[in-house]
Motif scaffolding. Structure first.
Motif, PDB file in Angstrom:
ATOM      1  N   ILE A 261       0.853  -1.195   0.000  1.00  0.00           N
ATOM      2  CA  ILE A 261       0.000   0.000   0.000  1.00  0.00           C
ATOM      3  C   ILE A 261       0.884   1.239   0.000  1.00  0.00           C
ATOM      4  N   HIS A 262       0.627   2.140  -0.976  1.00  0.00           N
ATOM      5  CA  HIS A 262       1.500   3.312  -1.149  1.00  0.00           C
ATOM      6  C   HIS A 262       1.012   4.526  -0.382  1.00  0.00           C
ATOM      7  N   SER A 263      -0.313   4.681  -0.252  1.00  0.00           N
ATOM      8  CA  SER A 263      -0.803   5.937   0.345  1.00  0.00           C
ATOM      9  C   SER A 263      -1.903   5.622   1.359  1.00  0.00           C
ATOM     10  N   ALA A 264      -2.225   6.636   2.174  1.00  0.00           N
ATOM     11  CA  ALA A 264      -3.271   6.492   3.185  1.00  0.00           C
ATOM     12  C   ALA A 264      -4.609   6.227   2.512  1.00  0.00           C
ATOM     13  N   GLU A 265      -4.784   6.814   1.343  1.00  0.00           N
ATOM     14  CA  GLU A 265      -6.056   6.642   0.615  1.00  0.00           C
ATOM     15  C   GLU A 265      -6.282   5.164   0.259  1.00  0.00           C
ATOM     16  N   GLN A 266      -5.181   4.550  -0.212  1.00  0.00           N
ATOM     17  CA  GLN A 266      -5.285   3.121  -0.559  1.00  0.00           C
ATOM     18  C   GLN A 266      -5.610   2.279   0.678  1.00  0.00           C
ATOM     19  N   LEU A 267      -5.006   2.649   1.797  1.00  0.00           N
ATOM     20  CA  LEU A 267      -5.246   1.913   3.047  1.00  0.00           C
ATOM     21  C   LEU A 267      -6.721   2.001   3.437  1.00  0.00           C
ATOM     22  N   GLU A 268      -7.257   3.223   3.289  1.00  0.00           N
ATOM     23  CA  GLU A 268      -8.673   3.428   3.642  1.00  0.00           C
ATOM     24  C   GLU A 268      -9.567   2.598   2.728  1.00  0.00           C
ATOM     25  N   ASN A 269      -9.249   2.623   1.441  1.00  0.00           N
ATOM     26  CA  ASN A 269     -10.042   1.849   0.482  1.00  0.00           C
ATOM     27  C   ASN A 269      -9.978   0.345   0.783  1.00  0.00           C
ATOM     28  N   TYR A 270      -8.767  -0.081   1.210  1.00  0.00           N
ATOM     29  CA  TYR A 270      -8.582  -1.504   1.515  1.00  0.00           C
ATOM     30  C   TYR A 270      -9.486  -1.910   2.688  1.00  0.00           C
TER      31      TYR A 270
END
Length: 545
Positions: A261-270
């Motif tokens: 995961i590269h960004s906080a946004e991706q983490l949230e989506n995950y």
């Protein structure tokens, strides 16, 4: 030098450290002695006034019971000959579920008789031949004592069931049989299949809850699970049930994987996608019409949250055996994991599931009143754990007796009436024999006196008086006269309604005679050195300085 130290005979043949016993005095009499010791332990527990034994096993668990099967199981008997008696008792317990005490005590009494005959000068082979003739004759006499018309019975008729069950339950819980027998009979009749021969003992469960008294015991058509439900929903009625064996949780993948995961946004989506996935799984279950989820393993927090949102009850059952029984009770098919497709056929049905508080313990009661309810639970209440354990053994004996009567419902008079009649007829038979085995047959007949003698002694009565008056009654043709323990007199057992199952008596006597023949056939005992590492050395005392 090497040749001189070599020993001769059997010592030279076997490894060092062995034991070898042979001949009448060393082997046979010692074996008989060990078996007599065991039967002395069990004998005082025979019958309704039998005394309890307090056994503490190797795990420090305490047993207070008069149930012979439990006693001999927990004693960890080492002696090989006494073990044969234990195996005979276990075989009886597995075959019928009652009468283990009669098997062990009667075998001990037969061996006592055999010892007397050996001292008289009879050879063990002659004793075995006599005992074999005697047991064959006993089987014939026993057939003639069967009560007329008892071979046909309706196993769903409560009164007939209680009549046959009473003696088995009273031998474990004397005075309580009036309360316990109707409970056990109801539970057995509820789960009795179309063909009674296929009756399964496992379908009658026992739930033990400390507190209350015997009068609070009930039967539940369904199951009683110890413990609370997982969520906040505590009651539901007429609901469909889905059973998931693998647990209600987000399933980890079978193979290991790494997510970068590269960004906080991706983490949230995950995290959101995981949440959406769980919701989708729970929603698919809810749409199938199920209101109750039963999990065989852990229930995840997130999954529980969505179950609550869709107003679904969640129950966790840790034991896989209990889970199978739950499936039997509700008619559900267990699914492997949460993502499995839910077919309408896989769903089970319950009339009601509710959480109740009984004696300070929270239990989940699963009821299934209509239809072929395949599991019934007997709810036992008592003041201590050991009392509850003993009550459970009485219920087990009652259920096993029901199973035996489904196969063969013939009954013989109880309260030692059958034994005295067998002793009398067998004594007459021994006079017709001409060889030395007539002494063995006479001893076999005498051994039957052990039953009335023990029953009378355990009840604090004069045994000799009772036995002589029983013989007198039977000689006059009153073959149904037995001991009335309450009044301390001899009475007709058909008026007292004390009956024993024919199969219980038949197997108990047969197993006892077989065990005795096995013990008497042994003339040498050869024991190797026990395996195992070196023994623990005693620590040397420390020097003073």
């Amino acid at each position: 030098m090497g040749l001189q130290s070599q020993s001769y005979g059997i010592q030279g043949m076997l490894k060092e450290g062995h034991k070898h016993l042979s001949g009448l005095d060393e082997a046979v009499v010692k074996n008989i002695d060990a078996c007599k010791q065991l039967s002395t332990i069990t004998r005082t527990s025979l019958g309704p006034n039998g005394m309890n034994k307090m056994v503490i096993n190797h795990l420090d668990k305490l047993f207070v019971t008069s149930d012979t099967a439990t006693i001999v199981n927990e004693l960890e008997i080492q002696h090989p000959a006494a073990k044969i008696l234990v195996l005979a008792g276990k075989a009886q317990q597995e075959e019928i579920g009652d009468g283990a005490n009669l098997t062990v005590s009667f075998a001990g009494e037969l061996l006592q008789g055999a010892e007397d005959l050996i001292r008289m000068g009879l050879h063990p082979s002659e004793i075995i031949i006599g005992y074999t003739k005697a047991i064959n004759k006993v089987v014939q006499i026993l057939e003639s004592l069967v009560e007329q018309g008892s071979e046909t019975m309706d196993v769903r008729n409560r009164d007939q069931v209680i009549l046959r069950m009473k003696a088995a339950v009273a031998s474990k819980q004397y005075g309580q049989e009036a309360v316990l027998c109707p409970l056990i009979a109801d539970a057995c009749i509820q789960v009795c299949p179309q063909n009674p021969v296929n009756f399964n003992v496992d379908n009658v469960r026992v739930a033990k809850l400390v507190g209350g008294g015997l009068q609070n015991c009930t039967t539940v058509k369904g199951m009683v699970l110890k413990g609370d439900t997982v969520g906040s929903i505590k009651r539901t009625e007429k609901a469909k049930v889905v059973v998931i064996a693998g647990g209600v949780d987000t399933t980890a993948t079978e193979t290991k994987g790494t997510v970068l995961i590269h960004s906080a946004e991706q983490l949230e989506n995950y995290a959101k996608s995981e949440e959406a996935k769980v919701e989708e799984l729970i929603k698919s279950v809810a749409e199938s019409g199920a209101k109750v989820i039963v999990s065989g393993a852990a229930v995840g927090e997130m999954a529980l949250h969505f179950c609550e949102r869709y107003k679904m009850m969640v129950i966790k059952i840790g034991s896989k055996f209990e889970l199978r029984r739950f499936c039997r009770t509700t008619g559900a098919v267990a699914l492997l994991k949460l993502g499995s497709a839910v077919n309408p056929d896989d769903l089970g049905y319950v009339d009601s599931i509710s959480v109740e508080e009984i004696g300070g313990a929270r239990v989940t009661v699963v009821r299934n009143e209509q239809g072929g309810n395949s599991v019934t639970t007997v709810l036992l209440r008592g003041s201590t754990d050991s009392i509850l354990d003993d009550l459970e053994r009485a219920v087990d004996d009652g259920v096993n007796t029901y199973k035996a009567m489904c196969k063969d419902s013939r009954i013989v008079p109880g309260a030692a009436a059958t034994e005295i009649e067998l002793a009398r007829k067998l004594k007459e038979f021994s006079f017709t024999e001409t060889g030395l085995d007539q002494y063995a047959i006479a001893k076999f007949a005498e051994s039957f006196e052990m039953v009335p003698k023990t029953l009378a002694e355990n009840a604090g009565m004069n045994a000799m008086e009772i036995i002589s008056s029983l013989y007198a009654e039977h000689a006059n043709g009153n073959v149904k006269v037995g001991i009335d323990l309450e009044e301390g007199a001899c009475k007709d057992v058909s008026t007292l309604n004390i009956w024993d199952l024919y199969v219980t008596k038949f197997h108990a006597l047969k197993y006892a005679a077989d065990a005795v023949s096995t013990v008497l056939r042994v003339d040498q005992i050869i024991m190797s050195k026990p395996a195992g590492g070196p023994g623990r050395r005693e620590q040397q005392p420390m020097d003073e300085d």
